[in-house]
Design a protein around this motif. Sequence first.
Motif, PDB file in Angstrom:
ATOM      1  N   LYS A  46       0.830  -1.203   0.000  1.00  0.00           N
ATOM      2  CA  LYS A  46       0.000   0.000   0.000  1.00  0.00           C
ATOM      3  C   LYS A  46       0.866   1.256   0.000  1.00  0.00           C
ATOM      4  O   LYS A  46       0.456   2.285  -0.522  1.00  0.00           O
ATOM      5  CB  LYS A  46      -0.922  -0.018   1.214  1.00  0.00           C
ATOM      6  CG  LYS A  46      -1.953   1.054   1.168  1.00  0.00           C
ATOM      7  CD  LYS A  46      -2.952   0.922   2.272  1.00  0.00           C
ATOM      8  CE  LYS A  46      -3.953   2.041   2.132  1.00  0.00           C
ATOM      9  NZ  LYS A  46      -4.930   2.075   3.177  1.00  0.00           N
ATOM     10  N   GLY A  55       3.545   1.987  -1.695  1.00  0.00           N
ATOM     11  CA  GLY A  55       3.865   2.405  -3.060  1.00  0.00           C
ATOM     12  C   GLY A  55       2.710   3.126  -3.711  1.00  0.00           C
ATOM     13  O   GLY A  55       2.879   4.168  -4.345  1.00  0.00           O
ATOM     14  N   THR A  56       1.514   2.603  -3.545  1.00  0.00           N
ATOM     15  CA  THR A  56       0.317   3.231  -4.098  1.00  0.00           C
ATOM     16  C   THR A  56       0.073   4.583  -3.445  1.00  0.00           C
ATOM     17  O   THR A  56      -0.259   5.560  -4.116  1.00  0.00           O
ATOM     18  CB  THR A  56      -0.913   2.331  -3.868  1.00  0.00           C
ATOM     19  OG1 THR A  56      -0.638   1.045  -4.408  1.00  0.00           O
ATOM     20  CG2 THR A  56      -2.141   2.887  -4.541  1.00  0.00           C
ATOM     21  N   ASP A  57       0.233   4.654  -2.134  1.00  0.00           N
ATOM     22  CA  ASP A  57       0.036   5.906  -1.414  1.00  0.00           C
ATOM     23  C   ASP A  57       1.043   6.966  -1.849  1.00  0.00           C
ATOM     24  O   ASP A  57       0.693   8.143  -1.982  1.00  0.00           O
ATOM     25  CB  ASP A  57       0.129   5.695   0.096  1.00  0.00           C
ATOM     26  CG  ASP A  57      -1.051   4.920   0.655  1.00  0.00           C
ATOM     27  OD1 ASP A  57      -2.071   4.801  -0.058  1.00  0.00           O
ATOM     28  OD2 ASP A  57      -0.952   4.437   1.790  1.00  0.00           O
ATOM     29  N   LEU A  58       2.280   6.575  -2.071  1.00  0.00           N
ATOM     30  CA  LEU A  58       3.296   7.533  -2.503  1.00  0.00           C
ATOM     31  C   LEU A  58       2.983   8.096  -3.883  1.00  0.00           C
ATOM     32  O   LEU A  58       3.148   9.287  -4.131  1.00  0.00           O
ATOM     33  CB  LEU A  58       4.680   6.885  -2.496  1.00  0.00           C
ATOM     34  CG  LEU A  58       5.287   6.657  -1.113  1.00  0.00           C
ATOM     35  CD1 LEU A  58       6.603   5.901  -1.228  1.00  0.00           C
ATOM     36  CD2 LEU A  58       5.496   7.968  -0.382  1.00  0.00           C
ATOM     37  N   LYS A  59       2.500   7.240  -4.791  1.00  0.00           N
ATOM     38  CA  LYS A  59       2.136   7.714  -6.126  1.00  0.00           C
ATOM     39  C   LYS A  59       0.989   8.711  -6.031  1.00  0.00           C
ATOM     40  O   LYS A  59       0.997   9.746  -6.694  1.00  0.00           O
ATOM     41  CB  LYS A  59       1.724   6.542  -7.016  1.00  0.00           C
ATOM     42  CG  LYS A  59       2.882   5.689  -7.445  1.00  0.00           C
ATOM     43  CD  LYS A  59       2.428   4.547  -8.296  1.00  0.00           C
ATOM     44  CE  LYS A  59       3.565   3.611  -8.613  1.00  0.00           C
ATOM     45  NZ  LYS A  59       3.122   2.432  -9.357  1.00  0.00           N
ATOM     46  N   THR A  60      -0.004   8.407  -5.202  1.00  0.00           N
ATOM     47  CA  THR A  60      -1.138   9.311  -5.011  1.00  0.00           C
ATOM     48  C   THR A  60      -0.662  10.627  -4.420  1.00  0.00           C
ATOM     49  O   THR A  60      -1.083  11.707  -4.857  1.00  0.00           O
ATOM     50  CB  THR A  60      -2.190   8.672  -4.093  1.00  0.00           C
ATOM     51  OG1 THR A  60      -2.605   7.439  -4.665  1.00  0.00           O
ATOM     52  CG2 THR A  60      -3.385   9.575  -3.901  1.00  0.00           C
ATOM     53  N   GLU A 110       2.251  12.042  -4.668  1.00  0.00           N
ATOM     54  CA  GLU A 110       3.017  12.808  -5.655  1.00  0.00           C
ATOM     55  C   GLU A 110       2.096  13.533  -6.628  1.00  0.00           C
ATOM     56  O   GLU A 110       2.436  14.598  -7.140  1.00  0.00           O
ATOM     57  CB  GLU A 110       3.949  11.881  -6.432  1.00  0.00           C
ATOM     58  CG  GLU A 110       5.099  11.363  -5.602  1.00  0.00           C
ATOM     59  CD  GLU A 110       5.896  10.288  -6.312  1.00  0.00           C
ATOM     60  OE1 GLU A 110       5.536   9.903  -7.447  1.00  0.00           O
ATOM     61  OE2 GLU A 110       6.884   9.828  -5.727  1.00  0.00           O
ATOM     62  N   GLN A 111       0.910  12.983  -6.890  1.00  0.00           N
ATOM     63  CA  GLN A 111      -0.011  13.572  -7.853  1.00  0.00           C
ATOM     64  C   GLN A 111      -0.885  14.665  -7.246  1.00  0.00           C
ATOM     65  O   GLN A 111      -1.509  15.428  -7.978  1.00  0.00           O
ATOM     66  CB  GLN A 111      -0.915  12.487  -8.447  1.00  0.00           C
ATOM     67  CG  GLN A 111      -0.145  11.464  -9.255  1.00  0.00           C
ATOM     68  CD  GLN A 111      -1.011  10.289  -9.660  1.00  0.00           C
ATOM     69  OE1 GLN A 111      -2.157  10.191  -9.254  1.00  0.00           O
ATOM     70  NE2 GLN A 111      -0.455   9.392 -10.447  1.00  0.00           N
TER      71      GLN A 111
END
Length: 56
Positions: free
Chosen positions: A11, A13-18, A20-21
């Motif tokens: 989770k 990795g997914t949270d970090l991508k979110t 960053e956006q």
Amino acid sequence: MKPEPPAVEKKLGTDLKTFEQLPAKTKELEVLQEQAEKTAGPEHTALHQKIRDKSS
């Protein structure tokens, strides 16, 4: 007996991508809000609908 904690790394990795956006999305919503403030009538309504759609 304690239950096993959920898998954090998957989770993360997914949270970090979110995360960053978020600045780009916030900026886009701010621009739309500024445009909506300058318009009236059907354009105003359409822009507010677009803001609601993009914010969710």
